[in-house]
Design an enzyme around this catalytic site. Structure first.
Site, PDB file in Angstrom:
ATOM      1  N   LYS A 288       0.843  -1.201   0.000  1.00  8.77           N
ATOM      2  CA  LYS A 288       0.000   0.000   0.000  1.00  8.77           C
ATOM      3  C   LYS A 288       0.881   1.255   0.000  1.00  8.77           C
ATOM      4  O   LYS A 288       0.707   2.148  -0.792  1.00  8.77           O
ATOM      5  CB  LYS A 288      -0.929  -0.025   1.218  1.00  8.77           C
ATOM      6  CG  LYS A 288      -1.802   1.199   1.314  1.00  8.77           C
ATOM      7  CD  LYS A 288      -2.832   1.083   2.416  1.00  8.77           C
ATOM      8  CE  LYS A 288      -3.514   2.434   2.611  1.00  8.77           C
ATOM      9  NZ  LYS A 288      -4.530   2.421   3.644  1.00  8.77           N
ATOM     10  N   GLU A 294      10.378  -4.645   4.845  1.00 10.75           N
ATOM     11  CA  GLU A 294      10.506  -6.050   4.443  1.00 10.75           C
ATOM     12  C   GLU A 294      10.203  -6.228   2.955  1.00 10.75           C
ATOM     13  O   GLU A 294      10.954  -6.877   2.218  1.00 10.75           O
ATOM     14  CB  GLU A 294       9.523  -6.918   5.237  1.00 10.75           C
ATOM     15  CG  GLU A 294       9.801  -7.026   6.720  1.00 10.75           C
ATOM     16  CD  GLU A 294       9.085  -5.959   7.535  1.00 10.75           C
ATOM     17  OE1 GLU A 294       8.817  -4.867   6.997  1.00 10.75           O
ATOM     18  OE2 GLU A 294       8.809  -6.222   8.720  1.00 10.75           O
ATOM     19  N   GLY A 348      -4.989  -1.581   4.746  1.00 12.21           N
ATOM     20  CA  GLY A 348      -4.184  -2.709   4.264  1.00 12.21           C
ATOM     21  C   GLY A 348      -4.838  -4.057   4.537  1.00 12.21           C
ATOM     22  O   GLY A 348      -4.944  -4.910   3.654  1.00 12.21           O
ATOM     23  N   ARG A 349      -5.321  -4.246   5.767  1.00 13.46           N
ATOM     24  CA  ARG A 349      -5.890  -5.558   6.119  1.00 13.46           C
ATOM     25  C   ARG A 349      -7.271  -5.773   5.517  1.00 13.46           C
ATOM     26  O   ARG A 349      -7.833  -6.853   5.614  1.00 13.46           O
ATOM     27  CB  ARG A 349      -5.921  -5.716   7.641  1.00 13.46           C
ATOM     28  CG  ARG A 349      -6.625  -4.593   8.375  1.00 13.46           C
ATOM     29  CD  ARG A 349      -6.332  -4.654   9.866  1.00 13.46           C
ATOM     30  NE  ARG A 349      -6.878  -3.520  10.598  1.00 13.46           N
ATOM     31  CZ  ARG A 349      -6.267  -2.360  10.750  1.00 13.46           C
ATOM     32  NH1 ARG A 349      -5.084  -2.168  10.192  1.00 13.46           N
ATOM     33  NH2 ARG A 349      -6.817  -1.392  11.443  1.00 13.46           N
ATOM     34  N   GLU A 435      -5.412  -6.439  14.637  1.00 14.62           N
ATOM     35  CA  GLU A 435      -4.868  -5.122  14.293  1.00 14.62           C
ATOM     36  C   GLU A 435      -5.990  -4.076  14.341  1.00 14.62           C
ATOM     37  O   GLU A 435      -5.746  -2.910  14.626  1.00 14.62           O
ATOM     38  CB  GLU A 435      -4.206  -5.159  12.905  1.00 14.62           C
ATOM     39  CG  GLU A 435      -3.306  -3.975  12.639  1.00 14.62           C
ATOM     40  CD  GLU A 435      -2.366  -4.162  11.455  1.00 14.62           C
ATOM     41  OE1 GLU A 435      -1.258  -4.705  11.631  1.00 14.62           O
ATOM     42  OE2 GLU A 435      -2.745  -3.777  10.341  1.00 14.62           O
ATOM     43  N   HIS A 466      -6.408 -32.671  17.434  1.00 14.65           N
ATOM     44  CA  HIS A 466      -5.265 -33.450  17.909  1.00 14.65           C
ATOM     45  C   HIS A 466      -4.162 -32.539  18.423  1.00 14.65           C
ATOM     46  O   HIS A 466      -3.011 -32.968  18.566  1.00 14.65           O
ATOM     47  CB  HIS A 466      -4.760 -34.348  16.780  1.00 14.65           C
ATOM     48  CG  HIS A 466      -5.815 -35.314  16.323  1.00 14.65           C
ATOM     49  ND1 HIS A 466      -5.989 -36.548  16.906  1.00 14.65           N
ATOM     50  CD2 HIS A 466      -6.786 -35.192  15.395  1.00 14.65           C
ATOM     51  CE1 HIS A 466      -7.011 -37.161  16.324  1.00 14.65           C
ATOM     52  NE2 HIS A 466      -7.525 -36.347  15.414  1.00 14.65           N
ATOM     53  N   LYS A 591       8.960  -0.724  14.648  1.00 13.81           N
ATOM     54  CA  LYS A 591       9.627  -0.382  13.385  1.00 13.81           C
ATOM     55  C   LYS A 591      10.691   0.682  13.611  1.00 13.81           C
ATOM     56  O   LYS A 591      11.789   0.609  13.068  1.00 13.81           O
ATOM     57  CB  LYS A 591       8.613   0.183  12.381  1.00 13.81           C
ATOM     58  CG  LYS A 591       7.646  -0.812  11.793  1.00 13.81           C
ATOM     59  CD  LYS A 591       6.856  -0.117  10.685  1.00 13.81           C
ATOM     60  CE  LYS A 591       5.562  -0.836  10.377  1.00 13.81           C
ATOM     61  NZ  LYS A 591       4.679  -0.056   9.501  1.00 13.81           N
TER      62      LYS A 591
HETATM   63  O1  LIG Z   1       1.000  -2.781   2.229  1.00 13.53           O
HETATM   64  P1  LIG Z   1       2.099  -2.182   3.026  1.00 13.53           P
HETATM   65  O2  LIG Z   1       2.083  -0.680   2.990  1.00 13.53           O
HETATM   66  O3  LIG Z   1       3.425  -2.730   2.598  1.00 13.53           O
HETATM   67  O4  LIG Z   1       1.876  -2.550   4.530  1.00 13.53           O
HETATM   68  C1  LIG Z   1       1.969  -3.872   5.012  1.00 13.53           C
HETATM   69  C2  LIG Z   1       1.533  -3.939   6.454  1.00 13.53           C
HETATM   70  O5  LIG Z   1       2.352  -3.021   7.178  1.00 13.53           O
HETATM   71  C3  LIG Z   1       2.085  -2.867   8.577  1.00 13.53           C
HETATM   72  O6  LIG Z   1       2.443  -4.005   9.267  1.00 13.53           O
HETATM   73  C4  LIG Z   1       0.641  -2.566   8.834  1.00 13.53           C
HETATM   74  O7  LIG Z   1       0.407  -2.651  10.206  1.00 13.53           O
HETATM   75  C5  LIG Z   1      -0.265  -3.538   8.106  1.00 13.53           C
HETATM   76  O8  LIG Z   1      -1.590  -3.152   8.276  1.00 13.53           O
HETATM   77  C6  LIG Z   1       0.081  -3.550   6.648  1.00 13.53           C
HETATM   78  O9  LIG Z   1      -0.775  -4.444   5.991  1.00 13.53           O
END
Ligand SMILES: O=P(O)(O)OC[C@H]1O[C@H](O)[C@H](O)[C@@H](O)[C@@H]1O
Length: 661
Positions: A288, A294, A348-349, A435, A466, A591
């Site tokens: 996003k 990462e 994002g989620r 979240e 199990h 972060k």
């Molecule tokens: O899609 P991006 O900007 O790379 O973000 C990836 C993720 O980053 C963080 O961990 C946020 O807390 C998430 O909500 C998000 O989905």
């Protein structure tokens, strides 16, 4: 091989002072500070439920940093002090009544069971194994009314900026709206933009799938690696896992491969690329923000893997992106023509229905199948928006969730799908729920007087049985959500077996919910001649709540329905708790601190220093970091620019990453 770089930096160093947490709380670029931090800096200690004083919402409207619309002021006010309302108190009092009942007894009442049994478009939900009566539901609906749940749902669907701390609308529901629907935010209808991107996805994915779009060496791109993390990964993985063995989707995916790369761990890179050839691989970078550390490192790593074999020009044919930040996509070197946009009003989620999910999944299954997924999600959105609360499945799921978590004191929820195809549902819902609702303050920034949020986990049945079911039967009370499917994606019926394989699975779906609810008493055990010494061990107290959801089949359409059930269930909980379910400030501090460690490691490497970190780390971190760097100093690495974690992937390009001196 170039000479090894010794990375020994840290000597013994006395403990340093505590980490300056406050100073480290930088805000991410482009984001506003949380309201509590900017609007009322001196308010940190103010109790959210203190009876005296002006309500925070009206304080804000009296001269805070930005004006809220009257509708939002009303909604924010409705969220304040929800735990001080008579409706909340009535539920607290009602707990005593419920504690005098047992599910074993409640389940004898067929009328009650009928009342708690709901159906929408072939989704059946059975709430009769919740520790509720008709009165409980009535009281919960009273609470929902007091929290202005209906208005909050409408505000979300109407594009109001209900994500107050980021000043954003929450419109993921617009991602699955039909072409002819209109949804406005900031005065503009967003549906045409949504469909513009969907049309672009269809056109691009058709070309890749039918071989019109070829790789740099003229080969079809049969393999896709989607690089992304969090919301840019978990939703698409859930849907991909759900469809892999579905007949029509499976047919459409023949000869194609979809993989995900999420973790910054080079081990994940090696696994994602293992066996793939750059010339037949398409990389989709999904982020996003296009700043997530990462994802960006993984994108650079995979770009190196690609260009090492195909040259820099190959990027335009082999790399595409999904983001709201098209400027950074361009700077990364991906042609804006090959970028698929989405918008800041998609969290994002909540983004799996945007290009985040639709692009990689349409590459794998074709756009038409994925359009069914959108239709399923829209179907439940509509049910959620229009049905009365008592018959509204996402609302009922949310209300019983609030009842269990907040009033009965059961903080967790086990998500237990009886189909392997939903094995990635729980990991996805963990992010969406935890979240969203893992918050400690109400919308206005005042401290909650109760604990919001739910600890979600789960495994498909029967595997979970199990593993952790012992605890949920005889240990802690963990409310459960069972999901069953009538028609399996795969049918196996062996000659001579008493039931089909799927029926065998489903026997457990029915049995487990009843075992949890009714349990087994010492009297029943004695009647079975169980020795007295074993009776306490073999007793099941029962009275453990669960909901059962039954779907006719698991297709792209019903997977979309499931997604919307959960997304909206979670919104209901947040709306009632009076929190902002759509921001996620809690992920920032870690972060920021990781950046400090990164800067330190880089300094050690570039300056080949023999001393410890200059400042800012506490004794414990310094000591452990010392041990890590000490250990690394014993390893032999090639020069950094040659380090490429792909020795498992393609021996031609790699060298052993490490060896001991
Ligand atoms: O899609 P991006 O900007 O790379 O973000 C990836 C993720 O980053 C963080 O961990 C946020 O807390 C998430 O909500 C998000 O989905």
């Amino acid at each position: 091989m170039k000479p090894a770089v010794a990375e020994r930096c840290l000597g013994n160093r006395p403990g340093l002072g505590p980490l300056p947490v406050e100073r480290s709380r930088a805000l991410p670029r482009g984001r506003r500070a949380p309201v509590s931090a900017v609007a009322r800096p001196g308010k940190a200690g103010l109790k959210g439920n203190s009876k005296g004083g002006v309500p925070a919402a009206s304080k804000r409207s009296q001269g805070a940093t930005r004006a809220l619309s009257p509708a939002m002021v009303e909604l924010e006010t409705a969220s304040l002090q929800i735990s001080q309302t008579p409706e909340w108190k009535a539920l607290e009092d009602h707990v005593t009544e419920i504690e005098q009942t047992h599910l074993r007894v409640l389940l004898r009442d067929a009328k009650r069971s009928e009342f708690l049994f709901h159906e929408h478009n072939k989704i059946i939900s059975d709430f009769s194994r919740q520790r509720v009566t008709e009165k409980t539901i009535e009281l919960l609906i009273n609470l929902a009314d007091r929290a202005k749940l209906r208005k909050k749902i409408d505000a979300m669907f109407n594009g109001e900026k209900i994500n107050l701390t980021e000043d954003r609308a929450v419109l993921h529901v617009a991602l699955r709206a039909p072409r002819n629907q209109q949804i406005f935010t900031d005065g503009a209808d967003v549906v045409p933009e949504v469909w513009q991107v969907l049309d672009k996805i269809k056109s691009f994915t058709d070309k890749v799938r039918d071989g019109t779009w070829l790789g740099a060496t003229g080969k079809p791109l049969t393999d896709v690696v989607a690089i992304g993390i969090g919301g840019s990964f978990l939703g698409p993985l859930f849907v991909h896992t759900a469809l892999r063995t579905e007949q029509t989707a499976g047919e459409e995916a023949k000869g194609r491969n979809l993989r995900f790369l999420a973790n910054v761990d080079p081990v994940d890179v090696a696994r994602a690329l293992n066996g793939l050839r750059p010339e037949t691989t398409l990389i989709v970078v999904v982020s996003k923000t296009f700043t997530t550390a990462e994802t960006m490192l993984n994108a650079r790593t995979v770009r190196t893997w690609l260009t090492a074999e195909l040259g820099k020009e190959a990027v335009s044919k082999h790399m595409v992106a999904v983001s709201t930040n098209l400027k950074l996509v361009k700077e990364f070197g991906i042609d804006p023509e090959n970028a698929f946009a989405f918008w800041d009003w998609v969290g994002g989620r909540y983004s799996v229905c945007s290009a985040v999910g639709m692009l990689p999944l349409s590459l794998q299954y074709g756009f038409d199948i994925m359009e069914q997924f959108l239709k399923g999600a829209h179907d439940v959105d509509d049910h959620f928006r229009t049905s009365p609360f008592g018959e509204n499945i996402p609302v009922m799921l949310g209300l019983t969730g609030v009842w269990n978590t907040t009033f009965l004191g059961y903080p967790s929820l086990a998500i237990l799908p009886y189909t392997q195809a939903l094995s990635k549902l729980a990991p996805h819902i963990q992010q969406v729920s935890m979240e969203s609702n893992g918050k400690g303050v109400s919308l206005d920034g005042s401290k909650l007087s109760f604990e919001a949020g739910e600890i979600d986990f789960g495994e498909p049945g029967t595997n979970g049985q199990h593993s952790f079911y012992q605890l949920i039967h005889q240990g802690r009370v963990v409310p459960c959500e069972f999901i069953g499917i009538v028609k399996s994606q795969q049918s196996v019926y062996l000659k001579g077996e008493v039931v089909s394989n799927h029926d065998e699975l489903m026997c457990n779906f029915f049995a487990q919910a009843d075992a949890l609810a009714t349990g087994k008493t010492p009297v029943e055990l004695r009647a079975e001649n169980v020795p007295d010494s074993l009776i306490p061990h073999k007793t099941f107290t029962g009275n453990r709540p669960s909901t059962s959801v039954l779907l006719p089949e698991l297709t792209a359409y019903t997977v979309g329905q499931i997604l919307s059930l959960y997304e909206n269930r979670i919104a209901v909980q947040g709306f009632i708790w009076g929190i902002n379910s759509f921001d996620q400030w809690g992920v920032e501090l870690g972060k920021v601190l990781a950046s400090k460690v990164r800067a330190e490691m880089n300094m050690c490497r570039t300056q080949d220093r023999k001393v410890g970190p200059s400042d800012g780390f506490n004794h414990s971190t310094t000591k452990l970091l010392n041990r890590y760097l000490d250990g690394k100093a014993r390893l032999l690495y090639p020069e950094p620019e040659d380090v490429f974690p792909c020795d498992l992937i393609d021996a031609d390009h790699c060298r052993p990453p490490t060896s001991y001196q």
